[in-house]
Design a protein around this motif. Structure first.
Motif, PDB file in Angstrom:
ATOM      1  N   THR A   1       9.347  -0.521   9.842  1.00 15.63           N
ATOM      2  CA  THR A   1       9.478  -0.597   8.389  1.00 15.63           C
ATOM      3  C   THR A   1      10.209  -1.845   7.928  1.00 15.63           C
ATOM      4  OG1 THR A   1      11.534   0.660   8.470  1.00 15.63           O
ATOM      5  CG2 THR A   1       9.508   1.919   8.178  1.00 15.63           C
TER       6      THR A   1
ATOM      7  N   ARG B   1      17.508  -9.075  16.011  1.00 14.85           N
ATOM      8  CA  ARG B   1      17.134  -8.359  14.782  1.00 14.85           C
ATOM      9  C   ARG B   1      18.299  -7.524  14.288  1.00 14.85           C
ATOM     10  NH1 ARG B   1      11.354  -5.531  16.219  1.00 14.85           N
ATOM     11  NH2 ARG B   1      11.839  -4.534  14.216  1.00 14.85           N
ATOM     12  N   LEU B   2      18.455  -7.468  12.968  1.00 18.34           N
ATOM     13  CA  LEU B   2      19.514  -6.631  12.391  1.00 18.34           C
ATOM     14  C   LEU B   2      18.975  -5.675  11.320  1.00 18.34           C
ATOM     15  CD1 LEU B   2      22.346  -9.331  12.103  1.00 18.34           C
ATOM     16  CD2 LEU B   2      22.220  -7.469  13.760  1.00 18.34           C
ATOM     17  N   GLY B   3      17.661  -5.455  11.320  1.00 20.26           N
ATOM     18  CA  GLY B   3      17.104  -4.520  10.326  1.00 20.26           C
ATOM     19  C   GLY B   3      16.770  -5.171   8.996  1.00 20.26           C
TER      20      GLY B   3
ATOM     21  N   GLY C   1      20.188  -4.834   0.131  1.00 23.93           N
ATOM     22  CA  GLY C   1      20.236  -3.964   1.302  1.00 23.93           C
ATOM     23  C   GLY C   1      19.997  -4.678   2.626  1.00 23.93           C
TER      24      GLY C   1
ATOM     25  N   ALA D   1      25.823 -14.402  10.977  1.00 19.25           N
ATOM     26  CA  ALA D   1      25.579 -13.062  11.526  1.00 19.25           C
ATOM     27  C   ALA D   1      24.561 -13.117  12.662  1.00 19.25           C
ATOM     28  CB  ALA D   1      25.079 -12.121  10.427  1.00 19.25           C
TER      29      ALA D   1
ATOM     30  N   ALA E   1      25.936 -14.876  15.718  1.00 16.92           N
ATOM     31  CA  ALA E   1      26.825 -13.994  16.475  1.00 16.92           C
ATOM     32  C   ALA E   1      26.012 -13.053  17.362  1.00 16.92           C
ATOM     33  CB  ALA E   1      27.717 -13.196  15.524  1.00 16.92           C
ATOM     34  N   ALA E   2      25.026 -12.411  16.769  1.00 19.14           N
ATOM     35  CA  ALA E   2      24.217 -11.457  17.539  1.00 19.14           C
ATOM     36  C   ALA E   2      23.459 -12.152  18.667  1.00 19.14           C
ATOM     37  CB  ALA E   2      23.256 -10.722  16.610  1.00 19.14           C
TER      38      ALA E   2
ATOM     39  N   GLY F   1      24.620 -14.804  20.247  1.00 24.11           N
ATOM     40  CA  GLY F   1      25.559 -15.466  21.147  1.00 24.11           C
ATOM     41  C   GLY F   1      25.530 -16.987  21.030  1.00 24.11           C
TER      42      GLY F   1
ATOM     43  N   GLU G   1      33.590 -13.420   5.627  1.00 24.87           N
ATOM     44  CA  GLU G   1      32.451 -12.837   6.340  1.00 24.87           C
ATOM     45  C   GLU G   1      31.991 -13.789   7.451  1.00 24.87           C
ATOM     46  OE1 GLU G   1      29.058 -12.532   3.781  1.00 24.87           O
ATOM     47  OE2 GLU G   1      28.259 -10.761   4.806  1.00 24.87           O
TER      48      GLU G   1
ATOM     49  N   ALA H   1      34.520 -13.852  10.185  1.00 30.24           N
ATOM     50  CA  ALA H   1      34.460 -12.607  10.959  1.00 30.24           C
ATOM     51  C   ALA H   1      33.393 -12.691  12.041  1.00 30.24           C
ATOM     52  CB  ALA H   1      34.183 -11.421  10.034  1.00 30.24           C
ATOM     53  N   PHE H   2      32.303 -13.378  11.736  1.00 31.94           N
ATOM     54  CA  PHE H   2      31.227 -13.530  12.722  1.00 31.94           C
ATOM     55  C   PHE H   2      31.548 -14.603  13.760  1.00 31.94           C
ATOM     56  CE2 PHE H   2      28.450 -12.045   9.034  1.00 31.94           C
ATOM     57  CZ  PHE H   2      28.395 -10.750   9.489  1.00 31.94           C
ATOM     58  N   GLY H   3      32.688 -15.228  13.630  1.00 27.48           N
ATOM     59  CA  GLY H   3      33.083 -16.239  14.599  1.00 27.48           C
ATOM     60  C   GLY H   3      32.603 -17.645  14.270  1.00 27.48           C
TER      61      GLY H   3
END
Lengths: 410, 410
Positions: A62, A81-83, A111, A151, A154-155, A157, A175, A178-180
């Protein structure tokens, strides 16, 4: 996985609409190697048409990856992927009455991961960086793009560097940190941030994922067009109002509609939606160029607005944006800061969405176009909320401090 | 539309698990008319099983309304909707390695309207208010519930009153005011806010939508359980760690798993996930009661934590929460403020999600349970991000000011 195997086998080449050049995917590509302008992906739409009926999309989930047939990566590429995507297209009955249009919708993008539409583009750019074997990513940003890039980096690497104007709201900076990500603040606008990135983050160590400085953000943003068409039952609206900073989403939707016609997912005969580029009075380079009949835009001097995503004085894809607006018989509109703030509040009070200022701008533009008759009462219209109001509390403080607009609960 | 016609024909009654009483839907119902405890909806699961195969869910869209067969409202009830639910269940490979579990997932709820899981419950409560003919809604809140209530009330055209602790972050208050809600600040916690609501917003003019003070928030929250099962291909995880303030989601998931077994959507033989109630050291009434073997919880004195959603000193559904934990062979864990802050940062740096403190708490709790052996390395575990970190910038400032945790990008 070799570089070529990382990509969708339907992806044929990267083309340059400016000079007509083309290049393959055998090596990392940022912009056209001949003329330096943006590159655009080209797919084998004939084969996709034969092999991927639109009724099969449901097999692919979806989120925006349901359109993977027209996205850059191979099915077995281990994409980060983060949706992202799959956001609602909300029917706005109360606001439609207020704005005087028969059918009003809002594509509500808050969202997404990191709460804005930027996730669609940056998920593709960061996966592109992985596919091209990049060792780090960098970009200038007005805020949301930097957060989305950080973001996904980060995911994945990957190290990430972001340059933002020094008056960017703190929420964005926290923000990103926070993700580095390494974040630097610059005096001026995103244009000045772009200059810092050019010096601070040189190739080949740093892969530049700025708007239109690599080919895949556009591919992610075009899913906005696919989603709107599918959510309207494979029909199209008459008018789409899009807040235009870098303009990737506007150009992306145009591409999406043309692709869907080639794919047979939409009838070839139907007219495309009139694309309206919405800017603010304090930074309206596209509106000025459109009104003057020019094919490219001059940089805007002294850009200022609380809608930080619209403070883009010199969009790199100006020519493509102007073509998309003209070829769809759309227009370009600048709204006042005050009208934008009042529109934010009206959307929240009537429809329950805490929009960003850029979202308010699209409603304010719709009201102008209704007043001028350029949008008619019987039309089906889509406005945009490109991200969460939570990153724009200063704008909301200003909006709430203004006179109370017409009673919303009556 | 008459009151009864507003409801799902499969919805049979509202039952009271505490006293065994039951009541119908012929009139507005807050709590059990006999004993004053929470009411729980009961559906004709035998008929649903016969008439609604789980393969038919796709016909009902991608948000939580795809489970409308087990939700309170009739198909033709004009429900107020903002695209709630349908959030991603993210696979966390990097964090799973770090935490030492074979398969780690995070139910990421920030993509909901008003950026938190509270949307699931409040969309049902506000539609319930419409179905019952209420003229306005009111609730005490630690923040996110008030924002969600205000959003749906705005979209429904209902007045809304919210009472929140005076140290609630400004983002929540601006958001609620943007939706047109009347917001009052109170000294103390959500318990004190509840006392103000009782005086300020009396029935029948104001419909109380506080946690478990009406029957439908639980129905919305149970969709968390339906989504997790469906997203795991109609299987279940071994362990779910849930940050417990009012506990609606924890009780809701338990109900969902039992319902799905009755419906044949899940095999009856499989064990339910062990539900872990996660709280913080500064406010842990459920953990204390669980450890003491009690069936109800005593109010927590001097509750304090930056995780405002966990600062609930006296959850009204304490008995149901404790039953859900014990009957699923779960446990209850309190984490320190410091561990929670470090866990927030680790999630952001390894997985690219800007979580709320409550989300960090679930990772910190998982680490405790791995250390004690109560969660094993070969298990499939779900943690929760219940909302966006954007509303908790103070917590993030604290988290980023702490020593740098293990290098995430190495």
């Amino acid at each position: 996985m070799s570089m070529r195997n990382a990509f969708n086998p339907y992806l044929l080449a990267l083309d340059c609409p400016a000079c007509g050049g083309t290049c393959d995917l055998s090596q990392p590509r940022n912009v056209c190697p001949t003329c330096g302008k943006p590159l655009v992906a080209r797919y084998d739409l004939v084969r996709i048409k034969a092999e991927v009926p639109r009724d099969s999309l449901g097999r692919f989930g979806t989120d925006l990856w349901r359109y993977r047939a027209v996205l850059p990566f191979a099915a077995d590429f281990p994409a980060v992927r983060l949706g992202e995507g799959g956001t609602p297209l909300l029917p706005l009955a109360r606001l439609g009455d207020s704005a005087g249009v028969a059918e009003l919708w809002m594509k509500a993008e808050a969202g997404n991961p990191t709460a804005s539409f930027k996730a669609r583009g940056l998920v593709m750019a960061v996966n592109g960086a992985l596919a091209f074997g990049a060792r780090g990513i960098a970009l200038p940003s007005a805020g949301n793009a930097g957060s989305a890039a950080a973001a996904y980096a980060a995911a994945a690497g990957l190290p990430c560097r972001v340059a933002v104007p020094e008056d960017t709201p703190e929420a964005f900076i926290l923000e990103q940190q926070a993700f580095g990500a390494e974040v630097r603040l610059v005096k001026g606008t995103i244009a000045d941030a772009g200059k810092l990135i050019a010096e601070w983050c040189k190739a080949p160590d740093w892969w530049n994922v700025a708007t239109f400085k690599e080919p895949f953000r556009l591919e992610g943003k075009k899913t906005l067009g696919y989603e709107i068409a599918e959510q309207l039952g494979w029909t199209l609206p008459d008018v789409i109002l899009y807040p235009t900073g870098g303009g990737t989403g506007l150009v992306g939707m145009w591409r999406a509609f043309l692709e869907m016609q080639e794919l047979g997912w939409l009838p070839k005969a139907i007219p495309l939606p009139r694309l309206v580029s919405v800017q603010v009075a304090g930074c309206a380079p596209i509106v000025r160029a459109f009104d003057a009949g020019e094919s490219s835009a001059q940089p805007w001097v002294d850009a200022h607005t609380v809608a930080s995503g619209l403070r883009v004085p010199s969009p790199f894809a100006d020519a493509l944006i102007l073509r998309a607006v003209r070829e769809t018989h759309g227009t370009a509109v600048a709204v006042s800061e005050a009208d934008m703030l009042d529109a934010m509040r009206e959307i929240a009070q009537l429809e329950g969405t805490f929009v960003c200022p850029e979202g308010g701008a699209t409603l304010a533009a719709l009201k102008q176009l209704r007043a001028s008759g350029e949008v008619r009462a019987n039309e089906r219209v889509v406005i945009y909320d490109t991200g969460s109001g939570l990153k724009y509390l200063d704008a909301w403080r200003q909006a709430l401090a203004r006179r109370v607009p017409q009673d919303a609960s009556a």
